[in-house]
Design an enzyme around this catalytic site. Structure first.
Site, PDB file in Angstrom:
ATOM      1  N   HIS A  74      40.851 -28.297  -0.565  1.00  0.00           N
ATOM      2  CA  HIS A  74      42.273 -27.962  -0.633  1.00  0.00           C
ATOM      3  C   HIS A  74      43.081 -29.146  -0.072  1.00  0.00           C
ATOM      4  CE1 HIS A  74      45.450 -24.563   0.316  1.00  0.00           C
ATOM      5  NE2 HIS A  74      45.838 -25.349  -0.660  1.00  0.00           N
ATOM      6  N   HIS A 108      38.264 -25.299   2.303  1.00  0.00           N
ATOM      7  CA  HIS A 108      39.444 -25.815   3.016  1.00  0.00           C
ATOM      8  C   HIS A 108      39.547 -27.330   2.804  1.00  0.00           C
ATOM      9  CE1 HIS A 108      40.586 -22.179   5.067  1.00  0.00           C
ATOM     10  NE2 HIS A 108      39.467 -22.067   5.735  1.00  0.00           N
ATOM     11  N   HIS A 120      32.616 -22.384   2.585  1.00  0.00           N
ATOM     12  CA  HIS A 120      33.928 -21.957   3.081  1.00  0.00           C
ATOM     13  C   HIS A 120      34.721 -23.162   3.620  1.00  0.00           C
ATOM     14  CE1 HIS A 120      36.702 -18.998   5.076  1.00  0.00           C
ATOM     15  NE2 HIS A 120      36.929 -20.056   5.833  1.00  0.00           N
ATOM     16  N   GLU A 121      34.101 -23.923   4.495  1.00  0.00           N
ATOM     17  CA  GLU A 121      34.803 -25.077   5.081  1.00  0.00           C
ATOM     18  C   GLU A 121      35.068 -26.141   4.023  1.00  0.00           C
ATOM     19  OE1 GLU A 121      36.196 -24.624   7.777  1.00  0.00           O
ATOM     20  OE2 GLU A 121      35.045 -22.860   8.362  1.00  0.00           O
TER      21      GLU A 121
END
Ligand SMILES: [Zn+2]
Length: 683
Positions: A478, A475, A471-472
């Site tokens: 991105h 980010h 998940h991190e």
């Protein structure tokens, strides 16, 4: 000559080997002063309202401050020793004040508007235009364009809303803390795990009473609802929790903590604020800066999803009832029985050992697996790199394109430490942009709180921890894979609030992909990959009661959106509206005395007013984006990965998230993939 303050370098990799807490105050004070005088000079009438004369130097100046303050904030989070805490807290009020003044500086607003209406605007890049538009939008939403006569009222509304929000959550907190259930007969604790009983015993001792003390705080309340065979105890605690901060005071809540009046007042003030800004209702205001366009669109989204999920929720409920009747001898299910029966059903049908699973996720395999996914999807190479770090266990990597050029770099700080804040998060150290000397490549921090390796064995992670890491990293990539050259919309900047979780939740999907998992696991002792049978159990448990859980989220979301877009306090109460929503979507209707809204702090005291739907919205986007890979038959399909990178990750906040999504998917988002991933597949 004394060495210069390293926080004033203001660009590049943070020199963690040289920065000390003593540097903070002088550097930040100097940068604040420089920033203030820069803003002062840029807002003079003789400063031309152009990108080059106004927006570009403002960006450069503000970046110096945010680079330095970002490092201080990071160190406060990962190395929270007293000296760093003091350094951070000493400067926090001054920095906060500076940014809030900036947001209220109407001379800046005028300059942005002048660029917007000037002849230069049409020739600006898409990124530059978007930055100007966003600035103007944010100034407008904070009341900058109101007639002078309305401004004091607008300001008064903001202040009253802030104090009502604070009181709302204080009331919830006080009502939560006012209740205690003291049990003196151990027989009444049947079913509770030992560690929960020990904690209750310690709580009683701390309170100076005999026996076991239970409270409405989640770590005490939830296990009682899940495990206690004592139905009367569950019923008492359920009633106490459900009537917190309401007009009912039989469970210890006091009349002065009743949030009913506050809710009505908050809703009225939000409505008035929306009217002043020229909107029909608060939901419209909330959506201006979000991906969803209108309240009607959100309502349609939620109702469509509800219609599709409801049959599965009914099936979950039927299964629960059948199990309760046949295995537990419970003919009727009361609301305080649901968690208890669910836990029993989960254990009976889908139980597996988290500890057993954990033995397969060894750190080198997991990190290798993550990097492999990234390298395959996005055609980049990840290599170890060197830079000063804040702790010896922190690793540093570089990202290169196929030509061997530097794309970005990132720190990975995986382990829990006493001086590190909890949870997991990604943060920006440097953001990609074009500077006079070329492209400034981005740098990210990936922070987790996993257990360190013990002895000479590698660290092992639970499956949830692996998901957190992905998940991190979502980010992080991105931020790292953006192609934007202007700071304000580069990476995750300027991405709508209800779309920013798309890339993070997207990457989580690979943790449920057998083709990825089998190469990403290796038993810490035997070296064997995760057995398929164990994976199947994990998958079944993942989707356990997903119908019921989906409907619950939809009920909250629908209630929130209707409350802020279609609620008339003259003809109905907040509870009336909730009853209507429940008639529409709930599978199990709570008792009439349940006062859920009175403790719904997310929407009344947090930032989620007319925004609660974002949870489901972002899940739909990420699942649907992932489905594009599934449809190729290969979750690691490179052509799809390249398109995903180009249309979504690379674009940052340059264009609306919906446009990026449609450019990638070739159509509007659809909830079908999420329903399928949650095991809700039409027969
Ligand atoms: Zn996130």
């Amino acid at each position: 000559m004394s060495s210069p303050n390293p926080l004033l370098i203001a660009s590049g990799l943070p020199p963690f080997d040289r920065i000390t807490p003593e540097h903070v105050q002088p550097a930040i004070r100097q940068l604040l002063a420089e920033s203030r005088s820069l803003v002062e000079s840029l807002t003079q009438p003789d400063t031309p309202s152009t990108w080059a004369d106004f927006a570009a130097p403002l960006t450069d100046g503000m970046e110096r401050l945010s680079w330095a303050w970002g490092i201080v904030g990071h160190l406060h989070s990962v190395n929270d020793i007293p000296a760093w805490r003091d350094a951070y807290n000493t400067m926090l009020p001054e920095v906060t004040r500076f940014y809030s003044e900036l947001g209220q500086n109407l001379a800046l607003f005028d300059k942005y508007k002048a660029i917007r209406s000037g002849s230069e605007y049409a020739g600006l890049t898409q990124a530059q235009k978007k930055i100007i538009d966003n600035e103007i939008r944010d100034f407008r939403l904070s009341g900058a364009e109101l007639p002078e006569a309305d401004k004091p009222r607008f300001q008064a509304i903001q202040e009253e809303l802030a104090s009502l929000a604070a009181r709302f959550s204080e009331n919830v907190l006080d009502a939560t803390n006012a209740f205690a259930e003291i049990i003196t007969d151990e027989a009444e604790l049947d079913g509770l795990p030992e560690d929960i009983k020990l904690a209750a015993r310690a709580a009683a001792e701390a309170a100076g009473v005999e026996g076991w003390k239970f409270t409405l705080q989640a770590p005490s309340y939830l296990p009682v609802m899940q495990y206690a065979t004592n139905q009367a105890l569950r019923a008492r605690m359920y009633r106490a929790s459900a009537t917190r901060a309401s007009e009912f005071s039989d469970s210890g809540s006091k009349p002065e903590w009743d949030n009913s009046g506050l809710m009505t007042r908050i809703l009225a003030l939000r409505q008035e604020e929306a009217r002043l800004l020229g909107y029909h209702n608060f939901a419209e205001v909330s959506l201006v800066s979000k991906m969803a366009e209108t309240p009607a669109q959100v309502l349609a989204f939620l109702r469509d999803m509800a219609a599709k999920a409801k049959p599965y929720a009914e099936k979950d409920m039927a299964e629960l009832k059948a199990f309760a009747a046949s295995e537990l001898g419970m003919a009727e299910i009361e609301p305080w029985d649901v968690a208890f029966i669910s836990e029993k059903l989960l254990q009976a049908r889908y139980a597996f050992s988290e500890q057993e699973v954990k033995q397969y996720f060894t750190e080198p395999k997991v990190i290798g697996g993550l990097f492999q996914v990234i390298e395959t999807l996005f055609g980049v190479r990840i290599k170890p790199d060197t830079a000063p770090v804040w702790d010896d266990s922190v690793r540093f990597y570089r990202l290169e394109n196929p030509a061997g050029e530097l794309v970005g770099q990132f720190y990975m700080d995986l382990y829990a430490r006493e001086t590190k804040r909890g949870g997991a998060w990604m943060d920006e150290a440097v953001t990609r942009r074009r500077t006079p000397s070329g492209i400034q490549t981005p740098v990210a921090y990936l922070n987790c709180n996993f257990s360190k390796p013990l002895g000479d064995k590698p660290a092992t992670f639970t499956h949830d921890e692996v998901i957190t890491l992905f998940h991190e990293a979502g980010h992080g990539f991105h931020h790292l894979l953006t192609q934007v050259e202007e700071l304000g919309v580069s990476g995750i900047r300027g991405v709508e609030w209800d779309a920013v979780e798309l890339p993070s939740q997207f990457l989580e999907n690979f943790c449920w992909e057998w083709a990825v998992l089998k190469d990403m696991t290796c038993h810490v002792d035997t070296g064997a990959p995760l057995p398929r049978a164990l994976f199947d159990k994990m998958l079944a448990a993942k989707n356990f009661q997903s119908g019921l859980m989906t409907m619950r989220q939809l009920e909250f979301s629908l209630f929130d959106m209707l409350l802020h877009s279609d609620f008339n306090p003259q003809t109905q109460t907040v509870m009336d509206l909730l009853a209507e929503v429940r008639q529409e979507v709930a599978v199990l209707i709570p008792p009439a005395w349940h006062r859920f809204p009175n403790s719904f702090s997310h929407i009344f005291a947090g930032g989620y007013g007319a925004g609660y739907y974002s949870y489901k919205w972002a899940e739909v986007l990420s699942a649907d984006a992932y489905a594009a890979f599934e449809e190729t038959g290969n979750p690691l399909d490179q052509a799809t990965g390249q398109r995903y990178q180009e249309e979504i990750l690379a674009m940052g906040g340059v264009r609306p998230a919906l446009e990026s999504f449609k450019a990638f998917r070739g159509r509007e988002p659809s909830p079908d993939a999420l329903l399928r991933h949650n095991g809700m597949i039409p027969a």
